[in-house]
Design a protein around this motif. Structure first.
Motif, PDB file in Angstrom:
ATOM      1  N   UNK A 137     -26.970 -33.129  -5.520  1.00 31.87           N
ATOM      2  CA  UNK A 137     -28.433 -33.059  -5.669  1.00 31.87           C
ATOM      3  C   UNK A 137     -28.904 -31.610  -5.764  1.00 31.87           C
ATOM      4  N   UNK A 138     -28.282 -30.730  -4.951  1.00 30.12           N
ATOM      5  CA  UNK A 138     -28.841 -29.377  -4.865  1.00 30.12           C
ATOM      6  C   UNK A 138     -28.291 -28.406  -5.925  1.00 30.12           C
ATOM      7  N   UNK A 139     -27.022 -28.549  -6.297  1.00 28.53           N
ATOM      8  CA  UNK A 139     -26.445 -27.537  -7.211  1.00 28.53           C
ATOM      9  C   UNK A 139     -26.955 -27.592  -8.659  1.00 28.53           C
ATOM     10  N   UNK A 140     -27.001 -28.784  -9.285  1.00 25.75           N
ATOM     11  CA  UNK A 140     -27.394 -28.790 -10.709  1.00 25.75           C
ATOM     12  C   UNK A 140     -28.735 -28.105 -11.006  1.00 25.75           C
ATOM     13  N   UNK A 141     -29.792 -28.296 -10.175  1.00 26.03           N
ATOM     14  CA  UNK A 141     -31.027 -27.569 -10.510  1.00 26.03           C
ATOM     15  C   UNK A 141     -30.866 -26.053 -10.395  1.00 26.03           C
ATOM     16  N   UNK A 142     -29.974 -25.600  -9.495  1.00 23.60           N
ATOM     17  CA  UNK A 142     -29.790 -24.153  -9.318  1.00 23.60           C
ATOM     18  C   UNK A 142     -28.925 -23.556 -10.423  1.00 23.60           C
ATOM     19  N   UNK A 143     -27.873 -24.299 -10.802  1.00 20.62           N
ATOM     20  CA  UNK A 143     -26.932 -23.792 -11.816  1.00 20.62           C
ATOM     21  C   UNK A 143     -26.687 -24.890 -12.856  1.00 20.62           C
ATOM     22  N   UNK A 144     -27.672 -25.126 -13.729  1.00 23.42           N
ATOM     23  CA  UNK A 144     -27.598 -26.281 -14.642  1.00 23.42           C
ATOM     24  C   UNK A 144     -26.430 -26.241 -15.620  1.00 23.42           C
ATOM     25  N   UNK A 145     -25.905 -25.053 -15.909  1.00 20.69           N
ATOM     26  CA  UNK A 145     -24.810 -24.990 -16.902  1.00 20.69           C
ATOM     27  C   UNK A 145     -23.419 -25.039 -16.279  1.00 20.69           C
ATOM     28  N   UNK A 146     -23.365 -25.117 -14.948  1.00 21.80           N
ATOM     29  CA  UNK A 146     -22.051 -25.111 -14.292  1.00 21.80           C
ATOM     30  C   UNK A 146     -21.561 -26.560 -14.113  1.00 21.80           C
ATOM     31  N   UNK A 147     -20.416 -26.942 -14.745  1.00 27.78           N
ATOM     32  CA  UNK A 147     -19.907 -28.301 -14.521  1.00 27.78           C
ATOM     33  C   UNK A 147     -19.444 -28.477 -13.069  1.00 27.78           C
ATOM     34  N   UNK A 148     -19.914 -29.570 -12.446  1.00 28.75           N
ATOM     35  CA  UNK A 148     -19.543 -29.855 -11.044  1.00 28.75           C
ATOM     36  C   UNK A 148     -18.827 -31.189 -11.015  1.00 28.75           C
ATOM     37  N   UNK A 149     -17.652 -31.209 -10.388  1.00 24.03           N
ATOM     38  CA  UNK A 149     -16.913 -32.462 -10.224  1.00 24.03           C
ATOM     39  C   UNK A 149     -16.596 -32.628  -8.742  1.00 24.03           C
TER      40      UNK A 149
END
Ligand code: AVI
Length: 317
Positions: free
Chosen positions: A120-132
């Motif tokens: 929930x928290x990472x994508x708005x902060x770093x939208x271009x970073x793929x998170x798995x």
């Protein structure tokens, strides 16, 4: 792990630990919702320096750290073991993103709640970073991470968590970590360093008594989840730090003869008998290098805070 399996494992480990002499409880069970909250309070308390020191490294030593991590510029997977709320690693991720580095972020945690929070928290902060996010035990998930991509791996194990293992256990951990990686991969492991013994002891015997509540909360968790009947007023927190070995240990001392029931099992406590709750092992730089070398890693540097109280050790496979 489904909840039923977790409870069986929790019960078996608690009973095994309390049937030993001296009695022991595994500190990995400190972290239920209340324990997480108490740990957050510890991290921000004035007596607990560990988090502040490592945060200083992640804010002031980013150029050195990113240079090691980016290496030859080849794409990589940044894997974090036990990411918590990414309080420190977020600084590295932001810098790597700013430098337009090609990397994926793979947090590994046994707690689904921790990973949900990250999602929930990472994508708005770093939208271009793929998170798995990878939910499970560290080494099982590290094996799985190989199938996610063939990128080289950079593994973060921060917060001084390795200190919650005995020296022997941490060697076993490092050996297993090495086995799961390939030549050229990098690990960054946080070690709390030896320092004035009073500074260490105060960090684990804080004036506000949060560490005491943190320890007692495990008894409460046993009451809630394993039908225990500990009376928390019967137990008192005690902490020792031994400068000769670097072992900082937390105990709960029983104040009276008591019989505690956990489901149908009776545990006898004598007055003044203690339960060993946690170890927070401290290291010197020589011991850190020795740990790297004896487990197959090549130590390439220790990033330290300005007081030299904490080190993020960088080891290459
Ligand atoms: C999570 N771990 C590194 C902490 C430590 O410093 O050993 C846990 C802790 N226990 C008491 N205070 C903090």
């Amino acid at each position: 792990m489904v909840n039923g399996d977790f409870v069986v494992k929790f019960y078996n480990e608690v009973i095994a630990g309390l049937s030993q002499y001296p009695k022991r409880l595994p500190s990995k069970y400190f972290y239920d919702a209340t324990g997480d909250n108490l740990f957050q309070q510890i991290m921000h308390s004035p007596d607990y320096y560990v988090t502040r020191c490592e945060l200083e490294i992640f804010t002031t030593q980013l150029p050195e750290m990113t240079k090691l991590v980016i290496k030859d510029g080849s794409p990589f997977d940044l894997i974090e073991l036990g990411p918590g709320d990414c309080y420190k690693s977020i600084h590295l991720m932001k810098e790597l993103t700013r430098l337009e580095t090609d990397f994926n972020y793979l947090p590994i945690d046994i707690s689904g709640a921790v990973l949900d929070q990250i999602n929930t928290t990472l994508p708005p902060l770093l939208p271009n970073m793929p998170v798995q996010c990878m939910n499970g035990e560290y080494f099982q998930m590290l094996s799985k991470a190989k199938w996610y991509s063939s990128n080289r791996k950079v593994v973060l194990c921060l917060g001084g968590n390795i200190g919650n293992m005995t020296v022997e256990e941490s060697h076993t951990f490092c050996k297993a970590l090495h086995k799961h990686l390939n030549p050229g991969d990098l690990v960054i492991i946080g070690f709390d360093l030896v320092k004035n013994p009073n500074v260490i002891r105060t960090a684990y015997y804080d004036r506000e008594g949060i560490t005491s509540l943190f320890n007692l909360n495990l008894l409460e968790r046993i009451n809630q989840e394993l039908e225990g009947n500990f009376n928390l007023n019967d137990f008192e927190h005690y902490c020792s730090y031994e400068p000769e070995t670097g072992a900082c240990k937390s105990f709960l001392v029983c104040l009276a003869d008591r019989i505690v029931r956990i489901r149908n099992k009776e545990i006898i406590f004598k007055k003044d008998e203690y339960i060993w709750m946690e170890i927070s092992q401290k290291y010197n730089p020589g011991q850190i290098s020795e740990m790297a070398l004896s487990n197959g890693f090549k130590p390439i540097g220790n990033l330290m805070d300005s007081k030299r109280w904490f080190a993020d050790a960088c080891w290459e496979v």
